[in-house]
Design a protein around this motif. Structure first.
Motif, PDB file in Angstrom:
ATOM      1  N   LYS A  76     -23.794 -40.419   8.940  1.00  0.00           N
ATOM      2  CA  LYS A  76     -23.360 -39.113   8.453  1.00  0.00           C
ATOM      3  C   LYS A  76     -21.947 -38.763   8.899  1.00  0.00           C
ATOM      4  O   LYS A  76     -21.452 -37.675   8.614  1.00  0.00           O
ATOM      5  CB  LYS A  76     -24.354 -38.043   8.901  1.00  0.00           C
ATOM      6  N   VAL A  77     -21.301 -39.691   9.602  1.00  0.00           N
ATOM      7  CA  VAL A  77     -19.923 -39.464  10.053  1.00  0.00           C
ATOM      8  C   VAL A  77     -18.980 -40.305   9.195  1.00  0.00           C
ATOM      9  O   VAL A  77     -19.117 -41.533   9.161  1.00  0.00           O
ATOM     10  CB  VAL A  77     -19.759 -39.856  11.537  1.00  0.00           C
ATOM     11  N   PRO A  78     -18.060 -39.661   8.470  1.00  0.00           N
ATOM     12  CA  PRO A  78     -17.134 -40.419   7.608  1.00  0.00           C
ATOM     13  C   PRO A  78     -16.428 -41.543   8.361  1.00  0.00           C
ATOM     14  O   PRO A  78     -15.947 -41.346   9.471  1.00  0.00           O
ATOM     15  CB  PRO A  78     -16.151 -39.342   7.143  1.00  0.00           C
ATOM     16  N   TRP A  79     -16.373 -42.705   7.747  1.00  0.00           N
ATOM     17  CA  TRP A  79     -15.754 -43.936   8.222  1.00  0.00           C
ATOM     18  C   TRP A  79     -16.557 -44.623   9.333  1.00  0.00           C
ATOM     19  O   TRP A  79     -16.561 -45.841   9.399  1.00  0.00           O
ATOM     20  CB  TRP A  79     -14.307 -43.731   8.644  1.00  0.00           C
ATOM     21  N   LEU A  80     -17.238 -43.849  10.191  1.00  0.00           N
ATOM     22  CA  LEU A  80     -18.144 -44.500  11.144  1.00  0.00           C
ATOM     23  C   LEU A  80     -19.278 -45.166  10.380  1.00  0.00           C
ATOM     24  O   LEU A  80     -19.741 -46.246  10.761  1.00  0.00           O
ATOM     25  CB  LEU A  80     -18.696 -43.479  12.151  1.00  0.00           C
ATOM     26  N   PRO A 143     -16.066 -33.959   3.065  1.00  0.00           N
ATOM     27  CA  PRO A 143     -16.956 -34.596   4.036  1.00  0.00           C
ATOM     28  C   PRO A 143     -18.418 -34.221   3.843  1.00  0.00           C
ATOM     29  O   PRO A 143     -19.311 -34.965   4.222  1.00  0.00           O
ATOM     30  CB  PRO A 143     -16.432 -34.080   5.383  1.00  0.00           C
ATOM     31  N   VAL A 144     -18.677 -33.044   3.235  1.00  0.00           N
ATOM     32  CA  VAL A 144     -20.067 -32.627   3.024  1.00  0.00           C
ATOM     33  C   VAL A 144     -20.787 -33.591   2.093  1.00  0.00           C
ATOM     34  O   VAL A 144     -21.996 -33.782   2.182  1.00  0.00           O
ATOM     35  CB  VAL A 144     -20.124 -31.180   2.473  1.00  0.00           C
ATOM     36  N   ALA A 148     -24.514 -35.241   2.505  1.00  0.00           N
ATOM     37  CA  ALA A 148     -25.503 -35.068   1.440  1.00  0.00           C
ATOM     38  C   ALA A 148     -26.024 -36.418   0.945  1.00  0.00           C
ATOM     39  O   ALA A 148     -27.225 -36.604   0.738  1.00  0.00           O
ATOM     40  CB  ALA A 148     -24.882 -34.285   0.283  1.00  0.00           C
ATOM     41  N   MET A 149     -25.126 -37.378   0.779  1.00  0.00           N
ATOM     42  CA  MET A 149     -25.520 -38.706   0.310  1.00  0.00           C
ATOM     43  C   MET A 149     -26.408 -39.400   1.328  1.00  0.00           C
ATOM     44  O   MET A 149     -27.420 -40.015   0.985  1.00  0.00           O
ATOM     45  CB  MET A 149     -24.262 -39.545   0.040  1.00  0.00           C
ATOM     46  N   ASP A 154     -31.936 -41.076   3.251  1.00  0.00           N
ATOM     47  CA  ASP A 154     -33.035 -40.979   4.217  1.00  0.00           C
ATOM     48  C   ASP A 154     -34.327 -40.543   3.527  1.00  0.00           C
ATOM     49  O   ASP A 154     -35.386 -41.159   3.690  1.00  0.00           O
ATOM     50  CB  ASP A 154     -32.695 -39.957   5.314  1.00  0.00           C
ATOM     51  N   VAL A 155     -34.217 -39.455   2.770  1.00  0.00           N
ATOM     52  CA  VAL A 155     -35.396 -38.892   2.101  1.00  0.00           C
ATOM     53  C   VAL A 155     -35.953 -39.861   1.065  1.00  0.00           C
ATOM     54  O   VAL A 155     -37.168 -40.079   0.974  1.00  0.00           O
ATOM     55  CB  VAL A 155     -35.042 -37.541   1.441  1.00  0.00           C
ATOM     56  N   ALA A 156     -35.051 -40.479   0.281  1.00  0.00           N
ATOM     57  CA  ALA A 156     -35.491 -41.414  -0.761  1.00  0.00           C
ATOM     58  C   ALA A 156     -36.189 -42.626  -0.162  1.00  0.00           C
ATOM     59  O   ALA A 156     -37.221 -43.087  -0.661  1.00  0.00           O
ATOM     60  CB  ALA A 156     -34.305 -41.852  -1.609  1.00  0.00           C
ATOM     61  N   THR A 157     -35.633 -43.161   0.930  1.00  0.00           N
ATOM     62  CA  THR A 157     -36.236 -44.343   1.559  1.00  0.00           C
ATOM     63  C   THR A 157     -37.630 -44.033   2.077  1.00  0.00           C
ATOM     64  O   THR A 157     -38.579 -44.778   1.812  1.00  0.00           O
ATOM     65  CB  THR A 157     -35.352 -44.855   2.710  1.00  0.00           C
TER      66      THR A 157
END
Length: 203
Positions: A76-80, A143-144, A148-149, A154-157
Motif C-alpha cells: 500500500k506504499v507507492p514504489w515500495l 496515491p489513494v 484502493a487497488m 486483498d478482498v478479491a483474493t
C-alpha cells in the motif's frame, strides 16, 4: 461420501488454476488462508490432496502469516510495492507452481508436469499484470489509487479463495475469469507503456 472426495478432473484443474493465479497476486494470503481452512476443518481434502496438509503446519502458518502481514503494508506504499513485487518475481511463480502441483493427482506424472508448468506460468502472468499495473498507478499523482487497488486485491483474493473452496464446481469458471483479467492487465499496461514511450520520443 464426503463431497471433497468426489471432486472431478475439471474441479481439480479449476482449483489448481485458481490457486496459482491468485498466488500471482497474493501468495502468502493464499497459503495462509488454505492452511487455516484445513486446520479448522473448513476444507476437507480427498486423499490425493493430502500434500496440501503441510500448509496447516503451525510453522508454515506462522511464516505465511508474517509474509501476508508484511505484504499487506508494503503493497500500500507507492514504489515500495514495486520493490516488493520485483523481489517476488521468482517467488510467486514458484509458489503458484508448487500449489498447482500439490492439488493435481500425484498418480498421473503427465498431469503433474502440466500442472507445474501451467501453475507457474499462470502465477507469473498474474504477477506480471499486477506488478505492471501497480507501476503505472505509482506513476500517477493519486496515491489513494494505490491503496484502493491494493485493498481490492486483498478482498478479491480472500473472497475468491473462499468461493472456489466452497464451490469447487465453479472453480474452472473463476480460473478462466482470472486468466482473462491477468491477460487484460498485461495488455493494458503494454499499451500505456507504449504511449509513454512514443510521447517521450516525440518530445
Amino acid at each position: 461420501m464426503d463431497a471433497a472426495a468426489t471432486l472431478g478432473i475439471m474441479e481439480i484443474l479449476g482449483l489448481a488454476a485458481s490457486a496459482s493465479l491468485l498466488a500471482g497476486w497474493r501468495l502468502y494470503i493464499v497459503i495462509l488462508g488454505t492452511g487455516l481452512a484445513m486446520r479448522s476443518g473448513f476444507l476437507p481434502l480427498p486423499e490425493h490432496l493430502e500434500a496440501l496438509q503441510v500448509l496447516a503446519n503451525p510453522w508454515v502458518l506462522g511464516i505465511a502469516g508474517l509474509g501476508a502481514l508484511a505484504e499487506f503494508f508494503a503493497d500500500k506504499v507507492p514504489w515500495l510495492d514495486t520493490i516488493w513485487d520485483t523481489v517476488h518475481t521468482a517467488v510467486r511463480p514458484v509458489g503458484g507452481a508448487m500449489l498447482a502441483l500439490a492439488i493435481v493427482d500425484p498418480g498421473d506424472p503427465a498431469m503433474q508436469v502440466i500442472a507445474f508448468i501451467a501453475g507457474g506460468g499462470g502465477a507469473l502472468l498474474a504477477h506480471g499484470g499486477k506488478a505492471g499495473t501497480r507501476t503505472v498507478i505509482n506513476a500517477s499523482p493519486e496515491p489513494v489509487s494505490n491503496i484502493a487497488m491494493s485493498t481490492a486485491e486483498d478482498v478479491a483474493t480472500l473472497g475468491l479463495m473462499w468461493f472456489v473452496y466452497e464451490y469447487p464446481w465453479a472453480s474452472a469458471g473463476v480460473a478462466a475469469v482470472l486468466l482473462a483479467l491477468a491477460i487484460g492487465m498485461v495488455l493494458a499496461v503494454r499499451r500505456v507503456l507504449r504511449r509513454i514511450f512514443r510521447r517521450n520520443q516525440d518530445a
